[in-house]
Design an enzyme around this catalytic site. Structure first.
Site, PDB file in Angstrom:
ATOM      1  N   HIS A  82       4.312  -0.943   9.713  1.00 30.14           N
ATOM      2  CA  HIS A  82       4.261  -1.588   8.400  1.00 30.14           C
ATOM      3  C   HIS A  82       4.290  -0.536   7.282  1.00 30.14           C
ATOM      4  O   HIS A  82       4.990  -0.709   6.283  1.00 30.14           O
ATOM      5  CB  HIS A  82       3.002  -2.450   8.283  1.00 30.14           C
ATOM      6  CG  HIS A  82       2.771  -2.996   6.917  1.00 30.14           C
ATOM      7  ND1 HIS A  82       3.570  -3.975   6.364  1.00 30.14           N
ATOM      8  CD2 HIS A  82       1.833  -2.692   5.981  1.00 30.14           C
ATOM      9  CE1 HIS A  82       3.127  -4.250   5.155  1.00 30.14           C
ATOM     10  NE2 HIS A  82       2.083  -3.484   4.885  1.00 30.14           N
ATOM     11  N   GLN A 135       5.567   2.513   7.342  1.00 30.17           N
ATOM     12  CA  GLN A 135       6.904   3.101   7.260  1.00 30.17           C
ATOM     13  C   GLN A 135       7.876   2.125   6.597  1.00 30.17           C
ATOM     14  O   GLN A 135       8.701   2.515   5.761  1.00 30.17           O
ATOM     15  CB  GLN A 135       7.408   3.486   8.651  1.00 30.17           C
ATOM     16  CG  GLN A 135       6.647   4.615   9.290  1.00 30.17           C
ATOM     17  CD  GLN A 135       6.869   5.932   8.566  1.00 30.17           C
ATOM     18  OE1 GLN A 135       7.929   6.206   8.014  1.00 30.17           O
ATOM     19  NE2 GLN A 135       5.853   6.759   8.553  1.00 30.17           N
ATOM     20  N   HIS A 159       7.096  -0.223   4.494  1.00 27.61           N
ATOM     21  CA  HIS A 159       6.705  -0.292   3.092  1.00 27.61           C
ATOM     22  C   HIS A 159       7.318   0.876   2.309  1.00 27.61           C
ATOM     23  O   HIS A 159       7.865   0.690   1.217  1.00 27.61           O
ATOM     24  CB  HIS A 159       5.177  -0.261   3.010  1.00 27.61           C
ATOM     25  CG  HIS A 159       4.595  -0.895   1.795  1.00 27.61           C
ATOM     26  ND1 HIS A 159       4.993  -2.116   1.310  1.00 27.61           N
ATOM     27  CD2 HIS A 159       3.612  -0.463   0.970  1.00 27.61           C
ATOM     28  CE1 HIS A 159       4.291  -2.405   0.237  1.00 27.61           C
ATOM     29  NE2 HIS A 159       3.455  -1.411   0.004  1.00 27.61           N
TER      30      HIS A 159
END
Length: 107
Positions: free
Chosen positions: A78, A80, A82
């Site tokens: 998540h 990465q 984001h």
């Protein structure tokens, strides 16, 4: 890497990416209102946040390259995701600001 250290790095990625995205949105809003100086400042601040996120990411990559393994979690994925989405958004924000500049000049 200890679990708590890994968690802090991942949360740093999420936090700095989120800050950068918010600043990018503020930059677009400033440009929409014709305040291009503020838009530029917000983009600079967003870039500083992205640099911090990249430092966290580089730390993880360096550790992995040196043979130190750690558990890949959904939270890390998540984080990465984001970061990548924020970078894409900031690229688009720069283009939108340029469009607002052109529109502002033609009025």
């Amino acid at each position: 890497m200890e679990e708590t250290e890994g968690f802090e790095v991942v949360m740093g990625l999420i936090m700095h990416s989120g800050n950068a995205k918010s600043l990018g949105m503020e930059a677009v809003q400033a440009a929409k209102n014709g305040d291009f100086k503020a838009a530029g400042q917000k983009l600079e601040e967003a870039n500083e946040e992205i640099v911090q996120a990249h430092h966290a990411q580089t730390g993880l990559l360096t550790q992995e390259a040196s043979g130190e393994t750690f558990k890949v979690t959904l939270l890390m994925i998540h984080a990465q995701d984001h970061l990548m989405n924020t970078i894409t958004f900031l690229d688009l924000a720069k283009e939108l600001i340029d469009v607002h500049k052109i529109l502002n000049q033609s009025e």
